[in-house]
Scaffold this motif. Sequence first.
Motif, PDB file in Angstrom:
ATOM      1  N   GLU A  20       1.832   1.140   1.333  1.00 31.28           N
ATOM      2  CA  GLU A  20       1.662   1.402   2.771  1.00 31.28           C
ATOM      3  C   GLU A  20       0.241   1.886   3.044  1.00 31.28           C
ATOM      4  O   GLU A  20      -0.403   1.464   3.988  1.00 31.28           O
ATOM      5  CB  GLU A  20       2.666   2.454   3.259  1.00 31.28           C
ATOM      6  N   ASP A  21      -0.231   2.814   2.201  1.00 26.88           N
ATOM      7  CA  ASP A  21      -1.615   3.268   2.261  1.00 26.88           C
ATOM      8  C   ASP A  21      -2.003   3.661   3.684  1.00 26.88           C
ATOM      9  O   ASP A  21      -3.055   3.282   4.198  1.00 26.88           O
ATOM     10  CB  ASP A  21      -2.536   2.135   1.758  1.00 26.88           C
ATOM     11  N   ASN A  22      -1.122   4.368   4.370  1.00 27.03           N
ATOM     12  CA  ASN A  22      -1.371   4.718   5.772  1.00 27.03           C
ATOM     13  C   ASN A  22      -1.374   6.233   5.985  1.00 27.03           C
ATOM     14  O   ASN A  22      -1.257   6.709   7.110  1.00 27.03           O
ATOM     15  CB  ASN A  22      -0.316   4.057   6.678  1.00 27.03           C
ATOM     16  N   GLY A  23      -1.462   6.956   4.878  1.00 29.13           N
ATOM     17  CA  GLY A  23      -1.524   8.418   5.006  1.00 29.13           C
ATOM     18  C   GLY A  23      -0.161   9.091   5.034  1.00 29.13           C
ATOM     19  O   GLY A  23      -0.087  10.310   5.032  1.00 29.13           O
ATOM     20  N   THR A  24       0.929   8.310   5.068  1.00 26.55           N
ATOM     21  CA  THR A  24       2.247   8.956   5.006  1.00 26.55           C
ATOM     22  C   THR A  24       2.507   9.431   3.579  1.00 26.55           C
ATOM     23  O   THR A  24       2.006   8.858   2.615  1.00 26.55           O
ATOM     24  CB  THR A  24       3.380   8.009   5.448  1.00 26.55           C
ATOM     25  N   LYS A  25       3.284  10.517   3.492  1.00 24.68           N
ATOM     26  CA  LYS A  25       3.602  11.118   2.193  1.00 24.68           C
ATOM     27  C   LYS A  25       5.080  11.462   2.171  1.00 24.68           C
ATOM     28  O   LYS A  25       5.721  11.498   3.211  1.00 24.68           O
ATOM     29  CB  LYS A  25       2.823  12.434   2.022  1.00 24.68           C
TER      30      LYS A  25
END
Lengths: 425, 425
Positions: free
Chosen positions: B318-323
């Motif tokens: 995803e590499d969108n900053g979600t964790k």
Amino acid sequence: MSKARVNSSRLNDTIQSTCTKWGAIQDSTGMRRLTLSADDKGVRDWLVEECKSLGCSIKVDEMGNIFAIRPGLDPSRHAIAMGSHLDTQPAGGRYDGILGVIAALEVLRTLNDSNVTTTCPLALVDWTNEEGARFPGAMMSSGVWSGKSITPLEACHEIIDVEGVSMKSALKDIGYLGDTPCSHEANPLECHFELHIEQGPELEKTGKSIGVVTAVQGMKWFAIRVTGVEGHSGTTPMPARSDALVTASRLIAAVRDAAKATGLGVATVGVIKSDTSSQATIPAGVDFIIDVRCSTDEMVDELSASILESFDKIITEEDNGTKYVVQRTWGLPESIFHPDCIDAVRRAATEEVGEDQIMDMKSRAGHDSAWTSRVVPTSMIFVPSKDGVSHNPNEYTSPEHCALGAQALLDAVLHYDEMVSRSSQ
Amino acid sequence: MSKARVNSSRLNDTIQSTCTKWGAIQDSTGMRRLTLSADDKGVRDWLVEECKSLGCSIKVDEMGNIFAIRPGLDPSRHAIAMGSHLDTQPAGGRYDGILGVIAALEVLRTLNDSNVTTTCPLALVDWTNEEGARFPGAMMSSGVWSGKSITPLEACHEIIDVEGVSMKSALKDIGYLGDTPCSHEANPLECHFELHIEQGPELEKTGKSIGVVTAVQGMKWFAIRVTGVEGHSGTTPMPARSDALVTASRLIAAVRDAAKATGLGVATVGVIKSDTSSQATIPAGVDFIIDVRCSTDEMVDELSASILESFDKIITEEDNGTKYVVQRTWGLPESIFHPDCIDAVRRAATEEVGEDQIMDMKSRAGHDSAWTSRVVPTSMIFVPSKDGVSHNPNEYTSPEHCALGAQALLDAVLHYDEMVSRSSQ
């Protein structure tokens, strides 16, 4: 440049002090001022008193919209409105909506200070429930006023919040169920201007100070219900499952994928609800809402169709007995603003910051102005949002930009007033 | 074959009439009898009166567990228990748990009718909050009684339901906060038998009538929190989004995929919650719970690891900053039942339906017996579930199978009692 100059520190002090007092989220600049809440009542009561002290008369309509009218030289005229909203998202910021109303107040204060009287009366308007966060249905009360919304007054009054409180009883509870008809025919305006933060990154990215808003993009909401078969999480073998949440999850990912792949606009799922509250139960029903927005109505339809196509494909692939139904719950066709209002804003902005610092733009968020534009000449003024962030406690617009916007609002109103009085001579 | 024969129609009438009276979902055979609710109080009060009328003494412990004791010939003995639970899921059926308690009552009634007195006292036990549907934490009170649960008495008392009511005050409110210590040491039992519906399809599929349960599979629950960045659904461009719900959706689909791909067991997400209730907001936080169950503890660990591995892969993709963060909230290691209790059940079942009609099996659902098995000899009896369906209003077990189960329970208890008295002579 106008001789009546807004007071930047008074404007910003008023924003900060009223936000701190009514709806602040502890230890942040975040705001939780849900419509018709105790905090909303607090700020409304204060606003009414402020406007009265400036010589305004007050009308409250059947949706709780507040109209504070500053008299003009020609009492036969309808008022030139400066409207926006004082309610916020459950975890919003201090500028979305709030800037537009407090800037309108600053305009009235400045005109009083400068002893300016306009030909037309002026109206500061606080539109009720713009956010749609407590009572579902954004821009609800400007929609009713315009007579163009699919949800009329009586239906809005019956909408309930999560605690089962109806809009009508909430209006009554805080003393804002007025008797002025909520109708642009019975309670008309001359035109509608709205100062608002951009809520997007364009102004900041291009280094501009003021956006001249020419239109609002089209949007549609769809309620999706996915159904499967309830079962025990321990004893139902994986291949025998008809799991509504697994299917809903794949659909939600597909909403994002369709928006990215088509490049037509944005699509979001903000709300999701599973029927079960039990960890040990395979969910039989899941509800979610899709929010689709694009520059044109055609693109909204195209993206919506692409999303639903991918849904059908997923249902076929899953082949586990889950199904979905779709219901269109709300929509706002593309709104084209009025050339006269756009010109008034452009002239005011250019005088204030120069041609290089302004840009024409479309709003990608819905606003009360989208409804007013359907019945009276309307335009909007945008000022930059830091990092494009909004509906978030980190929402921020600098005091300088707030003041620039308020000054442009004041001058746009004066230009429009001048145009009206000239054309009727 | 036992001379004391259960009364099939009395048993089934009692199941149907008490379900109709306390917790029935309108226009269905579904049940909503949440633990410590008004309906739960109703059926508890009735059960206590019934047991008293059969000559039982009543003890209620600090978790609201009800022990109805029928005296034996040797008062120095601990009671042979027949336990299960009267609470249900929010949309459950009439057999899960309920059959075990009402069958135990039928055993007591039958023994009275037949003038049979056992050496050991007998105990009918209604364990509080087996479902964990109102107060999170399944098999909560048998867990406390066993002293082996990671959640001790005081912590359980403080657990709150969705309305903020604590377990302790709910116990008090319905008059079931007893003073008997909730402890197998202070309030011991000789052994524990439990009749239960299978909640799976094995017995039906193989055409068997009774399952001799030798173990309960291992299970673990994980609470997952996904975080992103809140934003406006209209103005935040797709590539700039850090959408917690889109990521959570991909993770939930991956839970299913990992269970299917590895074939190690079952994994389910039943509960999901997004931080926002606004359609126009990109969610910044989503919580969900994973329920993992496999035949052995090793397989539980292997499947859990495989799920979390796929999570890490998705977060990277995803590499969108979600964790995400993971918290182990609850678990029940594999439970191995006692040979003496298993033998008593097998003998009783064989006598009743013959060797061809019985099968040894592992329980794939958790039960109060999983906890009792850690401190006293325990076993369970399964009867078929139509289509393997449970935690669902369509849960169904035929009156004939209910009666077979009750008869096997009665005979298993008598065989165990005989074994105990023989061994002490």
